[in-house]
Scaffold this active site. Structure first.
Site, short mmCIF file in Angstrom:
data_model
loop_
_atom_site.label_atom_id
_atom_site.label_comp_id
_atom_site.label_asym_id
_atom_site.label_seq_id
_atom_site.Cartn_x
_atom_site.Cartn_y
_atom_site.Cartn_z
CG LEU A 113 -0.30 5.00 0.77
CD1 LEU A 113 -0.57 6.05 1.41
CD2 LEU A 113 -0.65 3.60 0.65
CG ASP A 114 -0.06 3.13 -6.50
OD1 ASP A 114 1.23 3.09 -6.18
OD2 ASP A 114 -1.19 1.66 -6.25
CG PHE A 115 -0.91 11.05 -8.84
CD1 PHE A 115 0.14 11.75 -7.94
CD2 PHE A 115 -1.66 11.01 -9.40
CE1 PHE A 115 -0.29 12.48 -8.36
CE2 PHE A 115 -1.65 11.84 -9.47
CZ PHE A 115 -1.36 13.11 -9.56
CB THR A 117 -3.42 5.35 -2.80
OG1 THR A 117 -3.07 4.04 -4.13
CG2 THR A 117 -3.90 4.65 -1.51
#
Length: 251
Positions: A113-115, A117
């Site tokens: 998961l992105d930073f 997200t």
């Protein structure tokens, strides 16, 4: 060293099952001369073993693999999905130190998961399960809720079922539903099976929307539900085994 058996599983698979690293990472470790059997350094991953008895990594004996375990973690925004970050930003493992029970085995995230997200991040001690869940060919659905600013119609979202190409990258079928509401800041639920890098954000930006919050709510049959932010819970072993069997049968 005695002759190695021709039966059993490939050593990379066994080490992945033991949670040492993913199969691909194990193959790199073998190429780097870090893996040995009965004291002899391996130079090829094309070796089958009945067990990990006598196998060492960096000179350390490898423990027998535990049963596959799977944990659900509610990742907050502002954490990197990695063990360490060159920029010094906090990682998921910073939060997991307090969220997981003591003596939990080494866990690897299933996908990323992105930073910024949030939401459901699954973690496992089993490299084979991790790889199977991440492969697009497995067809494991991931569901997200995105809050996006701009104008979009349900008809535009329905077109995503046919897939879309953005800047030369092909994204497969996406099921997207515009939640009820008014105004230009709307929630959209999206289910996809590929999980390419920043897929949800890129697809919505392609439609002229600005994503200002992104939350993963489900990965396969496992849901975020009411798991509090920053907390983790182990998924029942029976549910993990049922899911593993469904992956082996094909989806």
């Amino acid at each position: 060293m005695p002759a190695l058996p021709e039966t059993g599983d490939r050593i990379a698979k066994l080490l992945a099952r033991a949670g040492v690293a993913s199969r691909r990472e194990v193959e790199r470790m073998i190429a780097d001369g870090r893996v040995a059997v009965d004291g002899k350094v391996l130079d090829t991953p094309a070796i089958k073993l009945e067990s990990l008895k006598g196998v060492t990594v960096d000179g350390n004996a490898v423990a027998a693999p535990e049963a596959p375990r799977l944990f659900a973690f509610h990742k907050p925004s502002g954490l990197i999905t990695a063990e360490r970050d060159p920029a010094g930003r906090p990682t998921i493992y910073t939060a997991l130190r307090n969220a997981l029970p003591k003596n939990t085995p080494r866990l690897m995230p299933v996908g990323r998961l992105d930073f910024t997200t949030e939401g459901l991040l699954l973690l496992t001690n089993d490299g084979e399960l991790k790889r199977a869940m991440e492969l697009p060919a497995s067809g494991v659905p991931r569901t997200y809720r995105a809050r996006a600013f701009g104008d979009v119609s349900q008809a535009q979202l329905d077109d995503l079922m046919e897939g879309v190409t953005i800047d030369g990258v092909r994204y497969g079928s996406i099921e997207a539903d515009l939640e009820r509401g008014s105004g230009r800041n709307r929630w959209i639920e999206m289910t996809l099976t590929e999980g390419k890098n920043r897929e949800v954000r890129r697809v919505l930006e392609h439609l002229g929307l600005k994503v200002n919050r992104l939350l993963r709510t489900a990965y396969g049959p496992f849901e975020l539900a009411d798991l509090p932010r920053g907390q983790a819970v182990e998924i029942r072993q029976s549910d993990v085994e049922r899911f593993r069997k469904s992956l082996k049968r094909g989806r």
